[in-house]
Design an enzyme around this catalytic site. Structure first.
Site, short mmCIF file in Angstrom:
data_model
loop_
_atom_site.label_atom_id
_atom_site.label_comp_id
_atom_site.label_asym_id
_atom_site.label_seq_id
_atom_site.Cartn_x
_atom_site.Cartn_y
_atom_site.Cartn_z
N GLY A 189 0.79 -1.23 0.00
CA GLY A 189 0.00 0.00 0.00
C GLY A 189 0.82 1.27 0.00
CB CYS A 207 -20.90 -11.76 -20.36
SG CYS A 207 -22.67 -11.66 -20.65
CB CYS A 261 -26.27 -10.42 -17.22
SG CYS A 261 -25.57 -10.27 -18.88
CB CYS A 285 -21.63 -9.35 -17.61
SG CYS A 285 -22.51 -10.62 -16.73
CB CYS A 337 -24.67 -14.46 -19.32
SG CYS A 337 -24.28 -13.54 -17.83
#
Ligand code: ADP
Ligand code: MG
Length: 602
Positions: free
Chosen positions: A54, A290, A264, A284, A267
């Protein structure tokens, strides 16, 4: 000269042209967009970044010969760590076929001699700007994120030096103040994208502009994540199995974007990150995922594990934006804090401060042998005309003045044993968070005029460790009510307030954490007479209801008379007379004090 690929479109021709302009690698016949020296620099930064999760590591590099928006930072990392045996996936938004994704992939693959892939599962390097792939990644994957803003504190702090200082001291209070303000105004926890996260419980990090949906995927991930900002030349990293926690309040959880029941349109998946199409359908965002779901090839069990259920929006925990706040009983006065066996909260001994002229010629003795102490519940006045050294004494106590001599002690700090003049800057800042408060003549010195009244008080509370949004809000409301600032102004920016109202907010902020010692530097001097009288009345009430040790600095005897029991008179940096305030007023001994008294009575 090796072409990156066969030219098919004007964009392809442009990329080929670029390849022709660049020198070739002597051995492989590939174009050199990044030389070995630059790669070593980037790799060194990557290793440092992995060692300190970080932490933002600067690195040296030349500019990349690519357009802005291509994410030269990600490109540099990928080119520095990649090789011929890598499989590289490049995505922009969730897509492999966008112009940026296509061209970056061509450049990377052509330069590294690596293979290109769209399949997350087989990829070894995934370079992305907006998404972490929907599919699960493992130890074989390295995720490279192109970052548009590397410094998370830039949103709240313009100074580069101050940003570094805050990282060094893990002082992230201002970021919580930003979250507080957003919650108060919008009722939603979470910034748009790139919500700030704490990495390994230590460094605050900007996780690029990935959606909030993707942030939980960085937590304890099996893959390595490298984030890079090209123009700033900064790299940071989340190594595998590292804690990544979105910043949030204890009582208002972080939320991801999730619309219950929405599937979605292509899909049928319910729990993935979706984007809205022009025809208002949701699909998606990760196109490859997808396609795999539709082909029945997606590992849905592995994806299930990554769904951030814990962070799904919970309407019951929603905060009402700009809601009125319940105000309880007045804040009870805190118990007086004194060192055992001592009868003072603040003790100043032989304080001295000399200002030297720039060429060492003129010297000003701004304070010399100034001594006084203040008991809990007592207010001491420091009076003198302009230039007599009052502010100098104040600044020495706060620690805004270097090279002061003598000692300043506070009963609550190491039982009065430690000389505050010896503390380093960070220890002094900590002292200011809950032990010692100041109200300045100019509210702009004690407040951030760009944030709300509530936000300013939240600032003090958060710095002192408060992390409950509702408690912060309630406390801020109580304090504002106490100083007669209307509650409906709580979420208004302080810069829009009148001078008197700003001073009231400053007073509320100074009292927020129940300090043991309060310093008031000309608290009413900048205000119109009638407004000043109101603030003075308020201060008098506040001082009598609390067990504070107070120092009031003023050039005006009427202020000292209104607020203090005892006073010292300063002239040319020295205390020339002291005593009970009433007595000083009624029977001043020193001719200078007599002048001050006469001025106040005229
Ligand atoms: P007061 O607050 O009582 O008006 P100050 O403590 O501000 O007085 O100033 C005391 C003396 O120190 C004055 O002579 C002032 O000119 C001088 N002084 C204050 N600050 C500085 C500085 N930063 N550099 C040089 N001289 C200063
Ligand atoms: Mg002054």
């Amino acid at each position: 000269m090796t072409m990156l690929a066969d030219a098919e479109t004007p964009v392809d021709e442009g990329v080929d042209l670029l390849a022709e302009m660049l020198p070739e690698d002597a051995h492989e016949g590939r174009p050199v967009v990044m030389d070995e020296q630059a790669k070593r620099e980037a790799r060194r930064a990557v290793i440092a970044g992995i060692c300190v999760p970080g932490y933002i590591v600067p690195f040296g590099s030349r500019e990349m010969p690519v357009a802005r928006g291509w994410g030269s930072g990600g490109l540099q990392v990928t080119l520095a760590i990649g090789g011929t045996d890598d499989q590289v996936k490049v995505i922009d938004q969730g897509d492999e076929e966008g112009v940026n994704a296509v061209n970056l992939r061509r450049l990377i693959v052509g330069t590294l001699g690596a293979a290109a892939t769209a399949d997350t599962e087989v990829a070894t390097i995934v370079q992305s700007r907006h998404r972490v792939p929907e599919e699960a990644m493992s130890v074989q994957h390295t995720l490279v994120l192109q970052v548009p803003q590397s410094e998370p504190l830039r949103a709240v702090e313009k100074s580069v030096y101050e940003c570094k200082r805050r990282h060094a001291e893990a002082d992230y209070a201002k970021m919580w103040v930003l979250l507080y303000e957003r919650l108060a105004l919008t009722g939603v926890m979470g910034t748009g994208t790139g919500h700030p996260v704490m990495v390994h419980d230590r460094y605050l990090m900007a996780p690029s502009p990935i959606p909030r949906w993707d942030i939980p995927r960085l937590h304890q991930s099996e893959h390595l994540t490298l984030l890079s900002h090209g123009r700033d030349k900064k790299i940071y990293a989340v190594p595998p199995y590292t804690d990544v926690e979105p910043l949030s309040f204890d009582d208002v959880p972080f939320e991801v974007e999730y619309l219950e029941g929405v599937r979605c349109a292509k899909c049928g998946t319910e729990a993935s990150f979706m984007v809205e199409t022009k025809t208002n359908e949701h699909i998606c965002s990760d196109v490859q995922f997808c396609l795999k779901v539709r082909a029945g090839e997606a590992d849905l069990d592995a994806h299930d594990v990554l769904i951030p259920h814990r962070y799904f929006p919970d309407p019951r925990k929603r905060v009402r934006a700009r809601s009125s706040v319940e105000v309880g009983l007045p804040v009870p006065p805190p118990a007086g804090v004194t060192a055992p066996g001592e009868d003072w909260s603040l003790k100043v001994d032989g304080l001295g401060k000399i200002y030297r002229g720039s060429r060492g010629s003129s010297e000003v003795i701004a304070a010399a042998d100034v001594s006084f102490d203040v008991a809990p519940g007592e207010a001491l006045g420091v009076i003198g005309e302009s230039g007599s050294g009052k502010s100098t004494v104040m600044k020495c106590i706060i620690g805004d003045e270097a090279d002061a001599t003598g000692s300043v002690r506070i009963g609550a700090v190491q039982e009065g044993m430690s000389n505050l003049l010896d503390l380093d800057a960070s220890a002094r800042r900590r002292l200011r968070t809950n032990t010692l408060s100041v109200v300045y003549q100019d509210p702009a010195m004690g407040l951030d005029l760009n944030i709300s009244a509530g936000g300013n008080i939240a600032d003090a509370l958060i710095a002192a460790g408060w992390r409950s949004y509702h408690m912060i809000r309630r406390r801020a409301a109580e304090l504002l009510a106490r100083v007669d600032v209307p509650l409906e102004r709580m979420d208004d920016v302080v810069g829009q307030f009148s001078g008197g109202m700003r001073q009231r907010v400053q007073i509320a902020k100074a009292l927020a954490t129940d300090p043991q010692v309060l310093l008031l530097d000309e608290p009413t001097t900048g205000l119109d007479a009638s407004v000043a009288a109101g603030v003075l009345d308020l201060l008098r009430e506040l001082l009598t209801e609390r067990e504070l040790a107070v120092v009031v600095v003023s050039h005006d005897f009427s202020v000292i008379k209104a607020l203090t029991d005892r006073a010292v008179v300063m002239r040319q940096g020295r205390v020339i007379e002291q005593g009970l305030t009433d007595q000083l007023l009624a029977d001043p001994h020193h001719p200078y004090t007599q002048q001050l008294v006469a001025a106040a009575q005229s």
